[in-house]
Each structure stands twice: as structure tokens, then as C-alpha cells.
Design an enzyme around this catalytic site. Structure first.
Site, short mmCIF file in Angstrom:
data_model
loop_
_atom_site.label_atom_id
_atom_site.label_comp_id
_atom_site.label_asym_id
_atom_site.label_seq_id
_atom_site.Cartn_x
_atom_site.Cartn_y
_atom_site.Cartn_z
N GLY A 260 -10.96 -8.55 121.93
CA GLY A 260 -9.92 -9.38 121.87
C GLY A 260 -10.07 -10.73 122.71
N GLU A 294 -15.96 -4.40 122.48
CA GLU A 294 -16.00 -4.46 121.15
C GLU A 294 -15.48 -6.15 120.51
OE1 GLU A 294 -12.85 -1.80 120.35
OE2 GLU A 294 -14.20 -0.25 120.59
N PRO A 295 -16.08 -7.03 120.89
CA PRO A 295 -15.76 -8.50 120.67
C PRO A 295 -15.88 -8.63 119.21
CG PRO A 295 -17.92 -8.57 121.56
CD PRO A 295 -17.36 -7.07 121.44
N ARG A 297 -13.89 -11.96 117.35
CA ARG A 297 -13.49 -13.24 116.88
C ARG A 297 -14.38 -14.15 118.00
NH1 ARG A 297 -8.24 -14.99 115.95
NH2 ARG A 297 -7.60 -12.94 116.63
N ARG A 335 -4.99 -17.05 107.63
CA ARG A 335 -4.46 -17.12 109.21
C ARG A 335 -3.25 -18.08 109.40
NH1 ARG A 335 -6.41 -18.02 113.33
NH2 ARG A 335 -5.74 -16.08 114.30
N TYR A 339 -0.16 -15.68 110.39
CA TYR A 339 0.16 -15.91 111.86
C TYR A 339 0.41 -17.14 112.41
CZ TYR A 339 -3.64 -11.97 110.98
OH TYR A 339 -4.15 -11.04 110.59
N CYS A 367 0.96 -21.31 95.01
CA CYS A 367 2.26 -21.54 94.69
C CYS A 367 3.07 -20.55 95.80
CB CYS A 367 2.83 -21.08 93.34
SG CYS A 367 2.03 -22.07 92.15
N GLU A 368 3.12 -20.97 97.03
CA GLU A 368 3.91 -20.23 97.99
C GLU A 368 3.84 -21.27 99.20
OE1 GLU A 368 4.40 -16.64 98.78
OE2 GLU A 368 3.08 -15.76 97.19
N TYR A 396 -12.05 -13.27 110.85
CA TYR A 396 -10.92 -13.27 109.91
C TYR A 396 -10.72 -14.03 109.10
CZ TYR A 396 -10.64 -10.17 113.91
OH TYR A 396 -11.17 -9.10 114.88
#
Ligand code: LLP
Length: 446
Positions: A260, A294-295, A297, A335, A339, A367-368, A396
Site C-alpha cells: 500500500g 507486499e508492495p 505500486r 485508472r 478512480y 465512446c465513454e 495497475y
């Protein structure tokens, strides 16, 4: 090399300050580590992911060293969900990293990359019988069990196979990681882990069940966490829990502290390995535990960028900034759409920096309306054919890509110094339908 940094507006100077691996040279344009991106963009086209092996290795060494400096023995299990490309796993494995996995697919991928089962831990709330069986059979170091139900299932499967399963219980400490709600995992309302107040009773069961070797606990409270405060809160709760377990005669040898650690996408402070190591030393070292992290990112995020090319500069009148449509989209990097994530964007070619700056909307062609990379971003006035780099796209990014709108998966390049090699060829459009089958009953109707 003549740096252009002094001629840049303050917001881009700030961006470069928080991104010390990037520089802008008057001739070479944007340089990523030691690698000028102009030639890469021209040679490999776009959209293209670029992973910088030198940056990744340096980041791993920095993290590892921070624990050594505190005389802490901490196993680093790379959360390969962030980017599980074999070339990346290979590099990290050579540095000594293990893997944190979340599926049978990731287990096989980690083994394929040469990561020893003794360096693999398995997290996830919905591990299937097949996945657990594979994990027991390969005798991975640690299965992070997320519920009482999973513990019982694991014991049953381990008995059937005739082997033991080494277990940590993932505990939900009900601590707010103060990050985006979609990547918060340590609140009671989240599906993850065993409720804190149930922890001792489930850990007791782990000691009573057959073919289970209880090692201790695991805690992972979320992703993109920039302050050490939430970690302190979580660790303090885990210390209380471990003391209580030991007081009840239950052995606890291991604490997996999760991942994290946040990075600097914009002007926020990146998590400091030294501060995390100091915190672990202060709060956890007195308990004499085997520690792990547990890294994902923090290691791979800043080691990757996404190259894209401007397709269209579309002026919609005075009420809005011009729309600069690029050839990367939410199907490549989801992303921002998912987010509302902010990613730095920098032009690649040096001459673009000579143009007047303008507030621009940077959008993908899908098309969004959520296919957005930036709103009202002040950049040199981008024009069709210009290459740009979307920063911090290593984590990610490619792993969350899809082929929505029949858009093939982008190419991936790994660079080191002046060397560059394709690590994943650009998918062809034909690849998209090669496994599609028209059922026989439809062809009968014609
Ligand atoms: N351990 C566990 C159990 C996890 O669930 C995760 C991430 C990690 C470690 C690694 O977290 P990191 O060090 O990378 O923050 N797609 C989202 C992030 C999802 C994170 C999922 N779990 C994003 O793009 O922001």
C-alpha cells in the site's frame, strides 16, 4: 545535456521535482531515467508502455536497504497484481524478491519466472478449491487465510493431499487508510480479512485443525497510502493481538505487514521506505517476529510510463478548453476513469516545450465520457502527431487493460540505459477474434 527545467512553468517544475527520474533536455526532450523517449516513440509507435529496468531495480534496492539500515530482516513479497509481466518478475526475482499472489494464474506465473515457492504468499478473499490445492501441493511459504470458512476448507484440502498448509490469518483491523474508497481494504465494511474481534478464536481453531501450520497474522489496509499514521494504527492493533495470542499460549512467529505504500502522482509526498522501516522497528521489532511486506505500486508505478500520440485537437468553442484526443484510452490505462486518478502528462519532443501554454482537456477516443486523462491541464498547445508520456503508469496499467472498442493491447518495451527491447508485441486486430467461434446453429440458418 542542457536541461529545460528553468524555462518551465512552476507546475511542471513541481512535477519534475516529485519525479526525480524524469528530466527534459533541450535536444533529447523527455528523458526517463537514462533513456530519451523521442527515439522510442518514433521506433515503436503508440500507445506503448515503457518499463525502465534501471529505475525498478534502484527502487527495489532502496526499499530493501531501508530495512537493512534498521537491522530489520523483512521479506519483500512483490504484489505482482500491480504488474506481473515475466520480465518484471525476472528482474525482481534476481534482486531477491518473493511474490504476493492473488490467484492460481499468478502462482503459475511466479513459478514460471523462477520465484521459489518458499518466497510466495497467497492473499485473496475467494481462493477456489483448485487454487488452494495448487498452493498446498507446491508448498508455498504462506497462505493468507481471509475467513474461518476458508481455514476449514484449507484444512480439508490439505488432509486430502496429505501435506501441511502454512497459514497466516489476514486480520481486518478496522483502520482507515485515508486513501480512495475504492482502494481501502482495512475497514470493517470491506470484504477483506477476519474481523479483529474474531481473530483469537479463529487462530485457536487454526491450531486445532489438522494439516494446518499456523505462522501468525497478516494485515493489509489499502493502497496508495502516503502517511505512516494508518500503518502505525494498524501495527499497534496487531501488536495487541499478537501479545494476547501469545498470552493464551498460541505461538506467533510471523507478521505480514501488507503493501500500500503510496507514490507521488502529482505533488503529494511519496511514502518513505526509511520512515516505514523506522516505524516497523519501533512498533514491531520488540516482538521478535519474522516480518514481511507486499508492495506493488511503490516498486513498479514510477518505473513505467505510457507513450501516446495526439490524434486530434478539437476546439469546442469558448466554453471549454480544447479537447486533445490521444491514441491511448481507458482500455489501456483505466485508472483515471475508475478512480478519478491524476497522472502527470509531459510532451516527449523538446520542441513542443517552446510553444505557448494552454489549458487542455486530454481525452481518449473511446465512446465513454469517462475516457478522460486530464481536465484543464496547462500544457504546451498539443497538436496531432505530438507524442506525450503519461507518467507513473507502471502499476495497475497494462495489467488492467482491455480490448474494449476492438482496440488491441498496446506494445510493451523494457529499457535500460540506451537499450530498449520489446517485451510484449503489439496485439493485432486479427488476434482479437482468433478465439471467437460462430456456433453451428447460426451457420445452419444461412
Ligand atoms: N497486498 C494485498 C493483499 C493487496 O490487495 C494489494 C493491492 C497489495 C498488497 C499491493 O498494494 P500496493 O502496494 O500496490 O498499493 N487498481 C488500484 C489498486 C488496487 C490495489 C489492490 N490490492 C489502483 O490502480 O489504484
Amino acid at each position: 545535456m542542457t536541461s529545460l527545467i528553468k524555462s518551465l512553468p512552476p507546475h511542471l517544475q513541481t512535477l519534475l521535482q516529485t519525479h526525480p527520474d524524469l528530466s527534459i533536455d533541450a535536444k533529447e526532450g523527455l528523458v526517463f531515467g537514462q533513456t530519451p523517449l523521442q527515439a522510442i516513440a518514433t521506433k515503436y509507435g503508440s500507445p506503448t508502455w515503457v518499463i525502465n529496468a534501471d529505475i525498478l531495480t534502484a527502487r527495489y534496492k532502496k526499499l530493501d536497504q531501508a530495512f537493512k539500515d534498521e537491522q530489520l530482516d523483512v521479506s519483500i513479497h512483490y504484489a505482482m497484481k500491480a504488474n506481473g509481466h515475466l520480465a518484471i518478475l525476472d528482474l525482481l526475482a534476481k534482486e531477491g524478491a518473493g511474490a504476493d499472489i492473488v490467484s492460481g494464474g499468478e502462482l503459475l506465473r511466479a513459478l514460471k519466472a523462477g520465484i521459489s515457492p518458499s518466497k510466495i504468499c497467497f492473499s485473496g478473499v475467494g481462493k477456489t478449491e483448485e487454487e488452494l490445492t495448487l498452493a498446498i501441493e507446491t508448498q508455498i511459504a504462506q497462505i493468507n487465510v481471509e475467513s474461518r470458512e476458508e481455514l476449514h476448507l484449507l484444512s480439508k484440502l490439505a488432509q486430502k493431499i496429505g501435506k501441511n498448509a502454512a497459514v497466516c490469518l489476514r486480520i481486518n483491523p478496522d483502520v482507515d487508510a485515508k486513501t480512495h474508497h475504492k482502494i481501502t481494504t482495512g475497514l470493517a465494511e470491506n470484504k477483506f480479512g477476519i474481523a479483529y474481534k474474531e481473530a483469537i478464536s479463529v487462530y485457536k481453531e487454526a491450531h486445532e485443525l489438522s494439516n494446518i501450520t499456523p505462522l501468525g497474522f497478516d494485515v493489509h489496509i489499502g493502497s496508495q497510502i502516503s502517511s505512516t499514521d494508518p500503518y502505525r494504527q494498524a501495527f499497534v492493533k496487531m501488536v495487541e493481538l499478537i501479545k494476547e495470542a501469545r498470552a493464551q499460549g498460541l505461538e506467533v512467529s510471523t507478521l505480514d505487514c501488507g503493501g500500500g505504500f503510496g507514490i507521488s502522482y502529482h505533488d503529494e509526498q511519496e511514502a518513505s521506505p526509511a520512515a516505514i522501516a523506522a516505524l516497523m522497528k519501533e512498533v514491531l521489532a520488540p516482538l521478535n517476529l519474522k516480518l514481511g511486506i507486499e508492495p506493488g505500486r511503490w516498486l513498479i508505478g514510477p518505473s513505467g510510463i505510457l507513450i501516446s500520440k495526439v490524434v486530434m485537437h478539437k476546439d469546442n468553442g469558448a466554453d471549454t478548453a480544447p479537447f486533445v484526443i490521444i491514441d491511448a484510452a481507458m482500455n489501456d490505462l483505466v485508472r483515471p476513469a475508475m478512480y478519478d486518478a491524476w497522472h502527470g502528462i509531459l510532451p516527449i519532443n523538446a520542441e513542443i516545450y517552446q510553444r505557448p501554454y494552454k489549458a487542455l482537456n486530454i481525452d481518449g477516443p473511446v465512446c465513454e465520457s469517462s475516457d478522460i486523462f486530464a481536465r484543464d491541464r496547462s500544457l504546451p498547445n498539443l497538436q496531432p502527431g505530438d507524442f506525450i508520456a503519461i507518467l507513473d503508469a507502471g502499476a495497475y496499467g497494462s495489467v488492467m487493460s482491455s480490448t474494449y472498442n476492438a482496440r488491441p493491447m498496446a506494445a510493451q518495451i523494457m529499457v535500460s540505459g540506451k537499450q530498449a527491447e520489446i517485451i510484449q508485441a503489439r496485439q493485432s486486430v486479427e488476434d482479437l477474434w482468433q478465439d471467437e467461434i460462430i456456433p453451428t446453429f447460426s451457420s445452419k440458418n444461412t
